[in-house]
Design a protein around this motif. Structure first.
Motif, mmCIF file in Angstrom:
data_model
loop_
_atom_site.group_PDB
_atom_site.id
_atom_site.type_symbol
_atom_site.label_atom_id
_atom_site.label_comp_id
_atom_site.label_asym_id
_atom_site.label_seq_id
_atom_site.Cartn_x
_atom_site.Cartn_y
_atom_site.Cartn_z
ATOM 1 N N SER A 1 -4.625 6.325 0.272
ATOM 2 C CA SER A 1 -3.913 5.064 0.017
ATOM 3 C C SER A 1 -4.151 4.567 -1.396
ATOM 4 O O SER A 1 -5.204 4.797 -1.992
ATOM 5 C CB SER A 1 -4.365 3.999 1.018
ATOM 6 N N THR A 2 -3.147 3.887 -1.927
ATOM 7 C CA THR A 2 -3.223 3.251 -3.243
ATOM 8 C C THR A 2 -2.643 1.854 -3.135
ATOM 9 O O THR A 2 -1.496 1.684 -2.710
ATOM 10 C CB THR A 2 -2.437 4.056 -4.297
ATOM 11 N N TYR B 1 0.854 5.300 0.701
ATOM 12 C CA TYR B 1 0.107 6.368 1.368
ATOM 13 C C TYR B 1 0.730 7.715 0.998
ATOM 14 O O TYR B 1 1.903 7.965 1.304
ATOM 15 C CB TYR B 1 0.129 6.181 2.888
ATOM 16 N N THR C 1 0.845 -1.194 0.000
ATOM 17 C CA THR C 1 0.000 0.000 0.000
ATOM 18 C C THR C 1 0.878 1.240 0.000
ATOM 19 O O THR C 1 1.883 1.291 0.720
ATOM 20 C CB THR C 1 -0.940 0.033 1.213
ATOM 21 N N SER D 1 -4.686 7.222 6.039
ATOM 22 C CA SER D 1 -6.110 6.962 5.866
ATOM 23 C C SER D 1 -6.358 6.293 4.525
ATOM 24 O O SER D 1 -5.522 6.330 3.619
ATOM 25 C CB SER D 1 -6.910 8.272 5.947
ATOM 26 N N SER D 2 -7.531 5.674 4.391
ATOM 27 C CA SER D 2 -7.866 4.986 3.148
ATOM 28 C C SER D 2 -8.011 5.958 1.987
ATOM 29 O O SER D 2 -7.819 5.578 0.825
ATOM 30 C CB SER D 2 -9.160 4.195 3.332
ATOM 31 N N SER D 3 -8.357 7.223 2.289
ATOM 32 C CA SER D 3 -8.515 8.208 1.216
ATOM 33 C C SER D 3 -7.194 8.571 0.560
ATOM 34 O O SER D 3 -7.171 9.026 -0.588
ATOM 35 C CB SER D 3 -9.180 9.471 1.766
ATOM 36 N N LEU E 1 -5.832 -0.618 10.772
ATOM 37 C CA LEU E 1 -5.166 -1.443 9.766
ATOM 38 C C LEU E 1 -4.611 -2.693 10.427
ATOM 39 O O LEU E 1 -3.958 -2.602 11.468
ATOM 40 C CB LEU E 1 -4.030 -0.665 9.094
#
Length: 466
Positions: free
Chosen positions: A99-100, A88, A86, A95-97, A396
């Motif tokens: 993340s790739t 960030y 992942t 945060s998930s917003s 996480l």
């Protein structure tokens, strides 16, 4: 009324210098699209000078992202170990917003993701080693932004020429599958760095033989553009008295690769390798550290604070974060950045450093920190604020006992490295069944190309897209 017949000017009509200044400011995904516009642009973008200029002057690389690799049991797979990469863009929030997810093209030969270890990240490249617990034979250099990688050929320092012995009952079939039963297995330490003089990347491999009294410790280096292993000269004397722990970590800072090391029973040393001059040296940690001179757990963080070498020194009650300035030649070169309170030094783990004096920790849901021993399976990641000593739960999942040692965090900036033809990288594409090799950007008559394709069992070969 007079009409203006001024000719329209397109990007293709711009001078080469102006076009170059425009392209180097674009993100990687946009540059790859530009490379498909025409042959002239493709030739410009694949040039080593352009790749170097883009990496050093692109504004998107001013604030590095955080690369996080985790391995843990996944409920969707019936408790099997699952790997995830992942990226960030905001390391202070995770945060998930921001993340790739990154899909890895590699499948370990043992089909256990924990046996595939990430040991270095630099200039958009990720260096991995399969079956690292034994010899460090299978090494990959991967650029996920380009979906390209290099499968390095086997090293020259192996168990056959380093004094190892195979038990008579070991069968040929088990040897081919990698299940070798050897007496006093040899041990390899790896490092990854950049040679600024030659604009090349190097993998360093230090080999500790099973019988050091009869076979000295040796080291070798692989330069990606040279495509061959070379032994490091005059390394035996320093390596003879310097031991790197099996749970080693490494980091590249300002032309030098660093590992934690022990001299005798003392763990207050750092082993350094100058990538440009290809020479080893030894650096001593501050003597005033708590428990100095004893056997302490020392690790090196891949997430650097202020671009400096960051050392994690574990004591009975805390993890001291140290920064090294000026090459560590004098005692005042070391600066204490912060101190992280811990519960149990055998179980706590600092995974990485973030900005604003925040530390990435692993913590189980019951409230106990877990890590190197990984006694808790229900683990999660959290951020520890060194100023306020507050813990922020990220939600996480962490790495439990089965995935111990597989967690990895490092600074990451995307780049065009491996796009140049001289590297001989293999490209792949994503599909529903997994990564598929789509092209090879070098001559198939090349010996290195034949070797890579012959050993390529991790991906399916898509011959229609070559």
């Amino acid at each position: 009324m007079k009409k203006n017949h001024a000719a329209a000017v397109g990007l293709g009509d711009l001078p080469g210098e102006i076009l170059n200044q425009i392209l180097v400011r674009l993100p990687v995904i946009s540059i790859l699209r530009c490379a498909a516009v025409c042959k002239d642009w493709n030739s410009l973008i694949r040039n080593s000078a352009f790749v170097y200029h883009h990496r050093s002057s692109n504004p998107n690389n001013q604030q590095p992202s955080l690369l996080l690799r985790r391995c843990g049991e996944a409920p969707s797979t019936g408790g099997e170990i699952e790997e995830s990469f992942t990226l960030y863009s905001d390391p202070d929030r995770l945060s998930s917003s921001s993340s790739t997810a990154i899909s890895s093209p590699f499948t370990p030969r043992s089909h256990d993701p924990t046996s595939l270890r990430v040991f270095g990240s630099l200039h958009g490249l990720i260096c991995l080693c399969d079956n690292y617990r034994t010899y460090g034979y299978i090494i990959y250099v991967w650029n996920p932004s380009l979906r390209r990688f290099i499968d390095l050929p086997s090293p020259t320092l192996t168990f056959r020429n380093m004094g190892n012995r195979i038990r008579p009952e070991t069968t040929v079939s088990r040897m081919r599958r990698g299940y070798l039963k050897r007496v006093n297995n040899l041990f390899a330490v790896l490092g990854f760095g950049y040679d600024c003089r030659r604009n090349d990347y190097k993998v360093v491999r230090i080999v500790y033989p099973p019988q050091p009294t009869t076979c000295p410790r040796r080291a070798e280096v692989y330069a990606l553009k040279e495509r061959r292993w070379r032994e490091v000269l005059h390394a035996e004397e320093l390596l003879r008295s310097c031991d790197v722990p099996r749970l080693w970590t490494q980091c590249f800072v300002d032309g030098t690769i660093y590992w934690p090391a022990m001299v005798g029973c003392k763990s207050n040393y750092i082993l350094a390798f100058d990538v440009n001059d290809e020479g080893f040296s030894r650096i001593e940690l501050p003597k005033e550290l708590p428990g100095a001179g004893e056997s302490r757990l020392v690790s090196i963080s891949e997430t650097k604070v202020k671009g400096l070498l960051t050392v994690l020194y574990h004591t009975a009650t805390s993890c001291e974060v140290l920064l090294m300035k000026g090459g560590g030649a004098v005692e005042d070169s070391w600066v204490r950045f912060c101190s992280v309170s811990i519960v149990d030094p055998t179980r706590d783990k600092v995974i990485g450093l973030c900005r604003d004096e925040k530390v990435l920790l692993q913590k189980d849901k019951a409230g106990d920190l877990t890590g190197l021993m990984g006694l808790g399976e229900e683990a999660e990641l959290c951020l520890y604020d060194c100023k306020t000593q507050e813990i922020e739960r990220l939600g996480l999942p962490g790495t439990g006992f089965r995935g111990r040692g597989a967690s990895y965090a490092a600074d990451y900036t995307e780049s065009l490295v491996l796009l140049e033809p001289e590297f001989g990288a293999v490209s792949y594409r994503e599909s529903k069944t997994g990564p598929v090799i789509r092209s090879v950007n070098f001559d198939l008559e090349d010996e290195h190309a034949r070797w890579s394709l012959k050993r390529m069992t991790l991906c399916k070969w898509d011959s229609t897209s070559v």
